[in-house]
Design a protein around this motif. Structure first.
Motif, mmCIF file in Angstrom:
data_model
loop_
_atom_site.group_PDB
_atom_site.id
_atom_site.type_symbol
_atom_site.label_atom_id
_atom_site.label_comp_id
_atom_site.label_asym_id
_atom_site.label_seq_id
_atom_site.Cartn_x
_atom_site.Cartn_y
_atom_site.Cartn_z
ATOM 1 N N MET A 1 8.611 31.639 23.068
ATOM 2 C CA MET A 1 7.144 31.542 22.985
ATOM 3 C C MET A 1 6.491 32.696 23.735
ATOM 4 S SD MET A 1 6.347 27.537 23.337
ATOM 5 C CE MET A 1 7.742 26.913 24.215
ATOM 6 N N VAL A 2 7.137 33.140 24.797
ATOM 7 C CA VAL A 2 6.628 34.301 25.526
ATOM 8 C C VAL A 2 6.691 35.528 24.608
ATOM 9 C CG1 VAL A 2 6.960 35.793 27.537
ATOM 10 C CG2 VAL A 2 7.383 33.333 27.732
ATOM 11 N N ALA A 3 7.802 35.639 23.861
ATOM 12 C CA ALA A 3 7.993 36.807 22.996
ATOM 13 C C ALA A 3 7.121 36.765 21.752
ATOM 14 C CB ALA A 3 9.469 36.914 22.599
ATOM 15 N N LEU A 4 7.098 35.639 21.060
ATOM 16 C CA LEU A 4 6.510 35.595 19.709
ATOM 17 C C LEU A 4 5.316 34.662 19.571
ATOM 18 C CD1 LEU A 4 9.802 35.471 17.556
ATOM 19 C CD2 LEU A 4 8.377 37.466 18.067
ATOM 20 N N GLY A 5 4.964 33.943 20.605
ATOM 21 C CA GLY A 5 3.885 32.966 20.458
ATOM 22 C C GLY A 5 4.307 31.845 19.528
ATOM 23 N N THR A 6 3.346 31.322 18.761
ATOM 24 C CA THR A 6 3.653 30.146 17.950
ATOM 25 C C THR A 6 3.569 30.414 16.453
ATOM 26 O OG1 THR A 6 1.350 29.465 18.060
ATOM 27 C CG2 THR A 6 2.823 28.573 19.737
ATOM 28 N N ASP B 1 15.031 30.009 16.502
ATOM 29 C CA ASP B 1 14.503 29.393 17.726
ATOM 30 C C ASP B 1 13.079 28.940 17.420
ATOM 31 O OD1 ASP B 1 13.646 28.643 20.272
ATOM 32 O OD2 ASP B 1 14.792 30.234 21.279
ATOM 33 N N ILE B 2 12.916 27.625 17.273
ATOM 34 C CA ILE B 2 11.651 27.058 16.803
ATOM 35 C C ILE B 2 10.866 26.372 17.916
ATOM 36 C CG2 ILE B 2 12.472 26.821 14.409
ATOM 37 C CD1 ILE B 2 12.917 23.808 14.971
ATOM 38 N N ALA B 3 11.143 26.771 19.177
ATOM 39 C CA ALA B 3 10.427 26.142 20.296
ATOM 40 C C ALA B 3 8.909 26.310 20.170
ATOM 41 C CB ALA B 3 10.912 26.720 21.625
ATOM 42 N N GLY C 1 10.176 33.323 4.351
ATOM 43 C CA GLY C 1 9.213 33.039 5.414
ATOM 44 C C GLY C 1 7.829 33.512 5.036
ATOM 45 N N GLN C 2 7.768 34.732 4.475
ATOM 46 C CA GLN C 2 6.464 35.249 4.054
ATOM 47 C C GLN C 2 5.905 34.438 2.901
ATOM 48 O OE1 GLN C 2 7.774 39.255 3.594
ATOM 49 N NE2 GLN C 2 7.144 39.854 5.659
ATOM 50 N N GLU C 3 6.787 34.029 1.985
ATOM 51 C CA GLU C 3 6.314 33.277 0.812
ATOM 52 C C GLU C 3 5.789 31.895 1.180
ATOM 53 O OE1 GLU C 3 9.428 35.465 -2.195
ATOM 54 O OE2 GLU C 3 9.629 33.297 -1.888
ATOM 55 N N THR C 4 6.456 31.239 2.122
ATOM 56 C CA THR C 4 6.056 29.863 2.446
ATOM 57 C C THR C 4 5.049 29.807 3.589
ATOM 58 O OG1 THR C 4 7.892 29.674 3.999
ATOM 59 C CG2 THR C 4 8.286 28.862 1.757
ATOM 60 N N GLY C 5 4.881 30.917 4.299
ATOM 61 C CA GLY C 5 4.004 30.913 5.474
ATOM 62 C C GLY C 5 4.721 30.389 6.714
ATOM 63 N N GLU C 6 6.007 29.989 6.571
ATOM 64 C CA GLU C 6 6.798 29.588 7.745
ATOM 65 C C GLU C 6 7.586 30.824 8.174
ATOM 66 O OE1 GLU C 6 7.018 24.799 7.320
ATOM 67 O OE2 GLU C 6 8.851 25.853 6.779
ATOM 68 N N LYS C 7 6.917 31.663 8.970
ATOM 69 C CA LYS C 7 7.415 33.017 9.213
ATOM 70 C C LYS C 7 8.509 33.077 10.283
ATOM 71 C CE LYS C 7 3.018 33.831 9.420
ATOM 72 N NZ LYS C 7 1.750 34.374 9.843
ATOM 73 N N VAL C 8 9.399 34.059 10.107
ATOM 74 C CA VAL C 8 10.440 34.318 11.107
ATOM 75 C C VAL C 8 10.378 35.788 11.500
ATOM 76 C CG1 VAL C 8 11.942 32.553 10.098
ATOM 77 C CG2 VAL C 8 12.259 34.916 9.438
ATOM 78 N N GLY D 1 21.969 33.217 31.037
ATOM 79 C CA GLY D 1 22.225 34.630 31.292
ATOM 80 C C GLY D 1 21.204 35.289 32.179
ATOM 81 N N GLY D 2 20.734 34.705 33.205
ATOM 82 C CA GLY D 2 19.777 35.440 34.041
ATOM 83 C C GLY D 2 18.364 35.440 33.477
ATOM 84 N N ARG D 3 17.466 36.133 34.163
ATOM 85 C CA ARG D 3 16.044 36.007 33.861
ATOM 86 C C ARG D 3 15.597 36.711 32.582
ATOM 87 N NH1 ARG D 3 11.461 35.890 36.143
ATOM 88 N NH2 ARG D 3 11.183 38.137 36.309
ATOM 89 N N HIS D 4 16.218 37.817 32.274
ATOM 90 C CA HIS D 4 15.715 38.638 31.170
ATOM 91 C C HIS D 4 16.326 38.290 29.825
ATOM 92 C CE1 HIS D 4 14.649 41.878 34.374
ATOM 93 N NE2 HIS D 4 13.767 40.909 34.312
ATOM 94 N N GLY D 5 15.534 38.422 28.765
ATOM 95 C CA GLY D 5 16.058 38.221 27.401
ATOM 96 C C GLY D 5 16.627 36.837 27.192
ATOM 97 N N GLY D 6 15.936 35.826 27.697
ATOM 98 C CA GLY D 6 16.468 34.453 27.668
ATOM 99 C C GLY D 6 16.753 33.916 26.273
ATOM 100 N N SER D 7 15.929 34.294 25.299
ATOM 101 C CA SER D 7 16.174 33.787 23.931
ATOM 102 C C SER D 7 17.383 34.488 23.324
ATOM 103 C CB SER D 7 14.951 34.032 23.045
ATOM 104 O OG SER D 7 13.828 33.435 23.612
#
Ligand code: BES
Ligand code: MN
Ligand code: ZN
Length: 501
Positions: A380-385, A462-464, A405-412, A436-442
């Motif tokens: 969520m930090v990287a890509l929002g919602t 990752d659909i958080a 994803g583009q066709e359905t609006g459920e984007k990745v 794995g530590g603090r960075h690049g958690g996803s």
């Protein structure tokens, strides 16, 4: 199912009663059947539009109560925008904005499915109907009192007036099944965690048997026998035992390699011994959004009798702190034989998925595996919602997911993988550690999963940020969004079904 509308199709010429919905472009142009149905009320639209600065912009609505010149209660005019015509995805939106305006007074509604240039095509009318249903869905099972003026508990009967009733029904039937799948997923995510725990979730997945889906539920004993130490390590802290559910729909050719979908089903995530803070912990009832999507997707595919072999597998656990809970420092052995040092018990989703991915890869040797998981806050930090994070070891699969994803609006949005990230989860005591530590958690979470796919073409979503609590859209006002059902249904339909001859 908390479904607020019932959809039917009638001929274009049907005389409207109750509320009438019509469409116009950005020149306020109406179609011929619409003008005929409106009669003198067409002029009322012109005057109301001027009074309300309504310009027919795509998705805007002009709402006229007790309109002059026609015997109906209410006339809604939905703008379709530029006169060169709306695109496929716009019809979902038109249905969504229309349903958003329905209220207690709108029990009988006729929607004149006509564009200024003529009748909507069957697929366009079907998308409109899907949009209506998706937006009208409301989770109100636990509200015993309805507030005044709230659009609760009304079941509107919506008739879509179309040129060819048979063709529209035929086009809508499979789409209707997909909407059912989305609503099933939303229901599961919205349900409270005291109601929906692993055994109850498994029982609900069992309802797919009615659609001839083969559903196998593995209990703790069966999983112990398989050596699923990673999943069971998470489950052991809860009074409610874990489950794995394996669903199979065989609609393809006999012996054809299946496609496989795997879901994280953490029915509640307290963090375990590495316990979370109290703020928003209630949201962790939705930590089974991946599993919910897989069940909804299996429903959609089986209900419309998709010509493909599909495996759906979900790992169901509750992550609780307890005298028997696993500790940071514990080392567990996964089904793959690889050992994992637990650094943080709140990184539990990857432990559950590790065993389910391995099980599916080995047992079914699928064409590909797509897993869905509310895996990291970092996504969520990287890509929002607005986009799910997508990680893949296979460019073809990744590109297909981006396209649908583009066709359905459920984007990745594709995120990187690589050996530099992978080494961040090497452990000094075991084969790997679970964080794995603090960075690049996803990314390190995805690297962890990749160690359990056994080389199978695979994508991790990752659909958080997208499965729950995302901002409302034209077609969703529910907390649990059902994200992923429409995306993956389209992936299967466009690329993996044997063509009908
Ligand atoms: N279920 C959470 C991720 C999550 C957080 C989903 C917020 C939706 C909203 C996951 O199990 C988790 O706790 N992840 C940790 C990982 C960390 C301990 C490495 C996180 O994201 O903080
Ligand atoms: Mn967690
Ligand atoms: Zn979690």
């Amino acid at each position: 199912m908390t479904d607020a509308v019932k959809i039917g199709f009638v001929p274009l010429s049907t005389a409207p009663k109750g509320s009438l919905v019509v469409f116009c472009d950005d020149g306020l142009k109406l179609g011929p059947a619409t003008r005929k149905a409106l009669g003198a009320a067409a002029d009322t639209i012109k005057r109301a539009a001027a009074a309300n600065q309504f310009k027919g912009k795509s998705g805007s609505v002009l709402d006229i109560l007790a309109p002059d010149g026609i015997k109906i209660q209410r006339l809604m005019v939905v703008g379709t925008g530029k006169s060169d015509g709306p695109k496929a995805a716009d019809f979902l939106k038109f249905g969504g904005v229309t349903a958003g305006r329905l209220n207690a007074a709108s029990t009988a509604v006729t929607v004149l499915a006509e564009l200024p240039d003529g009748a909507m095509k069957p697929e366009q009318a079907a998308a409109l109907a899907s949009g209506l249903r998706l937006r009208a869905y409301k989770f109100d099972r636990y509200k015993t009192k309805k507030k005044d003026g709230e659009d609760a508990a009304v079941r509107s009967e919506i008739s879509l007036a179309v040129e060819d009733v048979g063709a529209a029904r035929k086009a809508f039937a499979p789409e209707d099944n997909v909407v059912d799948g989305v609503i099933i997923a939303r229901e599961l995510v919205n349900e409270p965690p005291n109601v929906l725990y692993p055994e109850e979730f498994a029982r609900r997945a069992g309802q797919l048997k009615k659609l001839d889906v083969d559903v196998e539920v593995l209990d703790v004993k069966a999983m112990t026998k398989l050596g699923m130490g990673a999943l069971l390590g998470v489950a052991q802290g809860s009074a409610r035992p874990g489950r794995m559910v394996v669903m199979r729909w065989d609609g393809g050719k006999r012996g054809d390699q299946p496609v496989a979908f795997i879901g994280k089903g953490v029915c509640f995530d307290t963090g375990g011994i590495s316990i979370k803070g109290a703020a928003s912990m209630e949201d962790m009832k939705g930590d089974m959004g991946g599993a919910a999507c897989v069940v909804g997707l299996m429903h959609a595919l089986a209900a419309r009798k998709a010509k493909v072999n599909v495996v759906g597998a979900i790992g169901l656990v509750e992550n609780m702190p307890d005298g028997n809970a696993q500790r940071p420092g514990d080392i567990v052995t996964s089904m793959s034989g690889q050992t994992i040092e637990i650094i943080n018990t709140d990184a539990e989703g990857r432990l559950v998925l590790a065993d389910v991915l391995w099980y599916v890869a080995k047992k079914f040797k699928p064409k590909f595996m797509v897993d869905l998981a509310t895996l990291t806050g970092a996504i969520m930090v990287a890509l929002g919602t607005d986009h799910a994070g997508m990680f893949s070891n296979n460019d073809e699969l990744a590109e297909r997911l981006i396209k649908v994803g583009q066709e359905t609006g459920e984007k990745v949005w594709r995120m990187p993988l690589g050996p530099e990230y992978d080494k961040l989860i090497d452990s000094q005591f075991a084969d790997m550690k679970n964080t794995g530590g603090r960075h690049g958690g996803s990314i390190t979470a995805a690297q962890f999963l990749q160690r359990f796919v056994d080389g199978t073409p695979w994508a991790h979503l990752d659909i958080a940020g997208t499965a729950m609590g995302a901002p409302k859209t034209d077609i969703n006002h529910s907390w649990g969004s059902g994200y992923g059902v429409r995306l993956l249904e389209r992936l299967v339909a466009d690329y993996y079904e044997t063509r009908k001859s």
